[in-house]
Design an enzyme around this catalytic site. Structure first.
Site, mmCIF file in Angstrom:
data_model
loop_
_atom_site.group_PDB
_atom_site.id
_atom_site.type_symbol
_atom_site.label_atom_id
_atom_site.label_comp_id
_atom_site.label_asym_id
_atom_site.label_seq_id
_atom_site.Cartn_x
_atom_site.Cartn_y
_atom_site.Cartn_z
ATOM 1 C CG ASN A 869 -2.070 -0.682 1.332
ATOM 2 O OD1 ASN A 869 -2.368 -1.535 -0.417
ATOM 3 N ND2 ASN A 869 -2.980 -1.385 1.812
ATOM 4 C CE1 TYR A 870 -0.015 3.842 3.363
ATOM 5 C CE2 TYR A 870 0.307 1.922 4.554
ATOM 6 C CZ TYR A 870 -0.683 2.844 4.269
ATOM 7 O OH TYR A 870 -2.104 2.872 5.201
#
Length: 913
Positions: A869-870
């Site tokens: 996700n990051y």
């Protein structure tokens, strides 16, 4: 910058709780340095609302949503009992419109540790000194340097993007020649669509499938190694490694609804000026409803005060929801769960004609304690066991039938291109679990009817037919929406959406835009940091609170936090919604955070902050504030985001997490120099180390798994098994040429000190038992094949003869352990052959030790969340190209499809975040 004001020119504030003063005088600010004159309880104990802090307490586990499904999270050890089972959390299969600072794109429009080798240290010197310091402390020191680098980068001109020219002037999708896809390594691969199955996005890298060891010579039994194939008869101490580049198994794939298509390389196309319109044409087959309830057999009844009762099928179905959960005491013994369930259960009973006994007399169900669900539970368990024990043929037939039913819903046509649908199933009715101590746990999730569902489809497309006798709530043609269907669930009133799969073009573009937005933040981050550092001393309270919040979000990667209806939702918070009791201050600059974050995962951390930030927090806790009052009472998430958008269009608080994770990873990986001397295991460990630091930065922590110690012990035994195998091989060398002892020295042939006599005896038992099991299974498999081919099966005496060889092996191994002499094995045994075998075993030992150190280092850190996700996936692709590592080592098949755009768009290792 001035504070954000509402329409009546008053600072934005929360409607409830005590407010801080409007402004702070300079004298008051200076007074804060003279001690705790304001009476703030600096030495107060950490909030005990979440229980004492214990080793292994979780801080935060982000639950990446893939296709709308949330991965399951672990509950903190230190939390008070929450009656929540991680394995049965209320996983929401659809996206919701209301989320706690969700990192997913909103579907609707906005308006609706092992010591490193020298070479490894040269690449990433993170543990070379200060070994007693916690990893997060070392990361904080490193992060200061990274922030200085960020300030310099902000002043650099943005590098020009490398664009693949499209020689034609047409709008046709870019694709490689002859309908084949070109991979990032330059090779051409036949095109495929769809996926074979959902793969786990686990933190463990994918291992290449090892080549099976050659069969031992007749009359000899191979000596196995724990967890691996062992030395073969007459000399071949270890199976040769699989050739580089070979694939163990060809990946299969589902065929899309309408054949293969050329890949649309949207990442090479110019970006639209106006991207509000998501599609021009859209066709799909709607949603798939869960099967209707099948009533229990007549002899299986719910008991009330010992009396079997007959219920209407609708009420009986609700009884099975609770009855099927008796093996989950954390739920069914939870008073809130029981109370909520019983209230809804009685309501259904009353609405369906009540409960009756054998004679048809009405039974008034008034007390939960008198209900006995055991008959239902036992029946359901028996059915489950029957299902597990079905033959392979039956399971296969059911699987094929299931695929056939799902086929129409698997794909849709989006602007004429076939796209996979991620979550086309409507949720079945059940009991709501919730996360943490949710006040609505146990409530009945009602069956969703077609009349509740809105279909979004192209105007010219054929509208999918609802089930017979039903109709859709509405049919619309909203080109600005990316969902195919939606409805509202009855528990929290959240909206559920049917969306495209994670590997679709639309989802890929959303991910791409998210990471590009984080890259853009590089140009503004220095100014933002200078501004909020200045505003930490602002006279206006709203400005000072906002600056302090941005500091915490930027430095500690806290989520912003959204407003919540605490009566109906679990009490989880983020930065803007922190309350008085969630932070404890310890002079001169330590802040202790203790609260429940996203998904009710406990966040506990003690951090050192700038003195001014510490002073501000002390000020924000000044009396008359007390427990229950907001820290940032003059700040909301919306006002914070509104302020951030003045720096950069579309900038919100959550972009900081993506930026800090990706920028930190890029700097850590940028420090590494390509080193051809590193083994594959060392390269993977180096990457994981950088990933681990980013995960700690983002607070992606987890409790140590219950079976971690067992796994580490098993891995340790595997390493010892290899050392035992190495000793046997050296002993064979000595048997061939006794002069080697004088030549190489007695220490070379000595048994490793880790391998004590008791361990060797246990290991021999393990090896023999493992060989017996393998021999028996092989015999049974051969007979199954012979039966299938119409041949006569091997007689039982054949198995006895084979097992006798295993008995001989046991005697041989015990004799070796006693005499410390090993007879040579293999054809034409020689010292050279055994020396080569020893080198290979040493390589395997080194690889396993690195894997063990890596696993131990990751026991409290969730690598997957930040990686998925990051961290910009293009950084992982660049690392793989730079160090010649297959992308499969870091991305599962599912992730390779999700990040196909990143893999294909990076042509070399020069790309920078």
């Amino acid at each position: 910058m001035s504070s954000d004001l509402s329409d009546d020119n008053m600072p934005l504030a929360r409607p409830n709780g005590k407010l801080s003063a409007d402004t702070i005088s300079k004298s008051e600010d200076k007074a804060m340095d003279k001690g705790d004159s304001a009476g703030t309880p600096l030495a107060a104990p950490v909030s005990i609302r979440n229980g004492p802090v214990q080793d292994g307490d979780a801080m935060d586990v982000d639950s990446p949503a893939v296709n709308g499904h949330k991965r399951k999270t672990r509950t903190s050890i230190g939390q008070k009992p929450s009656y929540k089972d991680d394995s049965d959390s209320d996983d929401q299969p659809m996206k919701t419109a209301v989320s706690d600072d969700s990192d997913d794109d909103v579907p609707l429009k906005r308006n609706t540790k092992l010591p490193p080798k020298a070479s490894e240290s040269d690449m990433l010197d993170m543990d070379s000194d200060d070994d007693d310091k916690p990893l997060h402390v070392k990361l904080a020191q490193k992060k200061a340097g990274i922030e200085k680098s960020a300030a310099k980068d902000a002043k650099k001109p943005t590098p020009k993007k490398k664009v693949v020219k499209d020689e034609s002037d047409s709008d046709a999708p870019l694709a490689s020649a002859k309908g084949k896809k070109r991979q990032s390594n330059g090779t051409v691969k036949s095109k495929t669509n769809g996926v074979k199955k959902e793969e786990s996005d686990s933190d463990a890298p994918i291992r290449k499938k090892a080549k099976p060891a050659p069969a031992p010579a007749k009359g000899k039994t191979a000596v196995p190694v724990r967890g691996k194939a062992a030395t073969t008869a007459k000399g071949k101490a270890a199976a040769p490694a699989a050739k580089k580049g070979t694939k163990a198994k060809k990946e299969e794939s589902e065929e899309p609804a309408e054949g293969d298509e050329e890949e649309f390389e949207w990442w090479n196309k110019p970006k639209k000026e106006d991207d509000s319109t998501k599609w021009e044409t859209l066709e799909h087959n709607g949603v798939m409803f869960p099967p209707l309830y099948e009533p229990l057999p007549k002899h299986v009844k719910l008991l009330y005060d010992g009396t079997p009762v007959t219920l209407h099928p609708d009420a009986e179905e609700v009884a099975t929801f609770f009855g099927g959960m008796l093996h989950q005491p954390h739920h069914v013994e939870n008073p809130t769960f029981q109370s909520n369930f019983f209230a809804d259960f009685r309501k259904v009973i009353d609405e369906t004609g009540g409960a009756k006994d054998k004679q048809g007399n009405k039974v008034d169900i008034k007390k939960f304690d008198k209900l006995d669900f055991k008959p239902i539970f036992e029946y359901m368990q028996a059915q489950s066991e029957m299902k597990k024990n079905r033959s392979k043929e039956e399971k296969k037939a059911e699987s094929e039938a299931k695929k056939e039913l799902e086929k129409p819903y698997n794909f849709c046509k989006w602007d004429g291109r076939t796209q996979k649908v991620g979550n086309f199933r409507v949720e079945p009715p059940s009991l709501f679990r919730g996360r943490g101590e949710h006040p609505k746990t146990g409530r009945l999730k009602l069956r969703v009817a077609p009349e509740q569902i809105t279909i979004n489809i192209g105007k010219e497309a054929k509208v999918p037919a609802p089930p017979p006798g039903h109709k859709w709530k509405a049919v619309q043609h909203d080109k600005t929406a990316t969902w195919l269907a939606m409805w509202q669930e009855n528990i929290n009133g959240a909206y559920k959406y049917v969306m495209l799969a994670a590997n679709s073009d639309v989802k890929g573009q959303a991910d791409f835009n998210k990471f590009e937005k984080a890259r853009e933040l590089k140009k503004y981050i220095d100014k933002i940091r200078r501004d909020y550092t200045r505003d930490l001393r602002a006279e206006v309270m709203a400005d000072r609170q906002r600056a302090t919040a941005i500091y915490l979000i930027d430095k500690l990667a806290l989520r912003a936090g959204n407003e919540k209806d605490t009566e109906n939702e679990a009490e989880t918070v983020g930065c803007c919604s922190l309350k008085y009791e969630h932070i404890t201050l310890r002079e001169p600059d330590t802040v202790i955070f203790d609260f429940l974050g996203k998904d009710s995962i406990r966040y506990y951390d003690e951090v050192k902050v700038e003195r001014q930030v510490f002073k501000n927090l002390k000020m924000f806790k000044k009396p008359p504030k007390s427990e229950g009052d907001d820290i940032f009472d003059r700040l909301t998430t919306s006002s914070l985001n509104k302020h951030l958008s003045t720096y950069m269009k579309g900038l919100t608080a959550k972009v900081f997490r993506t930026y800090n994770a990706s920028y930190t990873m890029s700097k850590l990986l940028g420090e590494m120099e390509a080193n051809t001397h590193l083994t594959m295991a060392e390269k993977i460990a180096v990457y994981n180390k950088a990933n681990r630091e980013v995960a700690i930065l983002c607070n992606h922590k987890r409790t140590v798994g219950a079976n971690h110690e067992a796994q580490m012990e098993k891995l340790g035994d595997r390493i010892k098994g290899l050392k035992y195998q190495k000793w046997r091989t050296k002993a064979m060398m000595l048997a061939v040429d006794p002069k080697q002892k004088k030549k190489k020295g007695a220490d070379y042939f000595a048994l490793d000190e880790e391998l004590d006599e008791q361990w060797i005896q246990d290991h021999i038992k393990f090896l023999v038992e493992e060989q017996r099991t393998k021999t028996t299974k092989k015999f049974e498999k051969e007979n199954e094949k012979r039966k299938a081919d119409g041949e006569k099966p091997h007689p039982e005496k054949e198995l006895k003869a084979r097992l006798k060889e295993v008995d001989e092996l046991e005697k041989q191994l015990k004799k070796e352990a006693k005499t410390k002499k090993v007879e040579p094995e293999g054809k034409s045994p020689s010292v050279d052959k055994y020396e080569t075998a020893v080198k290979k075993i040493d390589e395997r030992i080194h690889t396993q030790e690195i894997a063990a150190a890596d696993r131990e280092g990751n026991k409290e850190v969730a690598l997957g969340t930040s990686k998925i996700n990051y961290i910009d996936p293009r950084l992982t692709v660049v690392f793989c190209k730079k160090f010649d590592v297959p992308i499969e080592k870091f991305f599962s098949k599912t992730l390779r499809e999700k990040f196909n755009w990143a893999i294909k768009s990076i042509q070399d290792d020069e790309w920078e975040f």
